[in-house]
Design an enzyme around this catalytic site. Structure first.
Site: not given
Ligand SMILES: [Zn+2]
Length: 306
Positions: A66, A143, A214, A272
């Site tokens: 993504d 992450h 992220d 997000h």
């Molecule tokens: Zn993501």
């Protein structure tokens, strides 16, 4: 000079009808950089009126689809456009190999264009984008896979010249003013030398932003965002689902607000969002922690001034 932030995709995990997959344009006069390149980013960029030929660099935080899946398509379009100027693509370790695989399979079609892959390692650092006005730095985030956040800033501007004081000091209006502003001593027609100290204020920092996607809340994000005019931070879930957020390597809006407050970031932009959350509600519950919070919406531009 100011920066314009244009969210090109604000969804987590997958695109929805309202939100594309992660991508954000950071634009200044005549050029822009792209933070993340989720599926559909190049179409959103066209809708936003951004010229692909003025793209200086792509900054990929991590290799989850993504945030990455739009890159092969974007590179192909730049190749078809016949771009000659090299394109910097910065990202985590593994990025170069992944792009090489795609190139060998014939998936990229970059033509003449050189893709300069800059893999970030360790504690990150300067990301050199030659010929660009943007100053870019990276820092690691926390992450589930190697991830780096980015900071993008415009260069510092020279201090303000106190024109009245310069005239009193005997400096005639004209080109000598520019020398003083640039920090150079000037020699007057009578031979006297006037130093810029006291006549020119301190340099003014250029507008800056940080991009932290992220990540779970981490000290490195605070370091990345220290004193920026705008922090763009992920807020995948509302605070009631903090445990789920952490389990999946994500943050809540409330946690992003704490990061922004600790870093003294002037504005916080949340993005997000999981398709299962309401972005405005996530922003609302974080407002008790940070006074200036914007819930990003695709193609809704945010101006960043110093
Ligand atoms: Zn993501």
């Amino acid at each position: 000079m100011r920066l314009r932030l244009i969210p090109l995709g604000t969804s987590a995990g997958r695109p929805t009808l309202q939100r594309g997959a992660s991508a954000l344009a950071v634009a200044a006069e005549g050029a822009w950089v792209l933070c993340d390149c989720g599926e559909g980013a190049q179409l959103s960029a066209q809708r936003a009126g951004l010229s692909l030929s003025r793209l200086d660099a792509v900054l990929i935080t991590h290799l989850h689809g993504d945030h990455f899946n739009g890159l092969p398509g974007l590179l192909g379009t730049l190749g078809l456009e016949g771009r000659q100027r090299p394109l910097v693509v910065a990202g985590p370790p593994g990025l170069a190999e992944l792009l090489q695989h795609l190139a060998r399979a014939g998936s990229l079609g970059t033509g003449e264009m050189e893709v300069r892959v800059l893999e970030q390692r360790g504690n990150g650092g300067e990301v050199r984008v030659e010929g660009s006005q943007f100053e870019v730095e990276s820092r690691p985030l926390a992450h589930r896979v190697p991830t780096f956040g980015f900071r993008v800033a415009l260069p510092a501007r020279t201090g303000t010249l106190d024109v009245e004081a310069a005239v009193v000091a005997g400096v005639p209006a004209g080109p000598l003013f520019a020398d003083l502003k640039a920090g150079r001593p000037v020699t007057l027609p009578d031979g006297r030398v006037v130093e810029p100290a006291g006549l020119v204020g301190p340099p003014r920092r250029g507008a800056s932003m940080a991009y932290a996607l992220d990540t779970v809340p981490c000290p490195s994000a605070v370091e990345l965002a220290r004193g920026v005019d705008a922090l763009v931070h992920e807020a995948t879930y509302e605070h009631g689902r903090a445990a789920l957020a952490h389990e999946r390597g994500h943050s809540t809006g409330v946690e992003a607000a704490r990061i922004a407050a600790d870093a003294e970031a002037a504005t916080l932009v949340l993005t997000h969002f999981s398709p299962s959350v309401n972005g405005d509600a996530v922003a609302e519950e974080a407002r008790s922690i940070h006074p200036r919070i914007v819930a990003a919406k695709d193609l809704l531009e945010i101006a960043v001034d110093r």
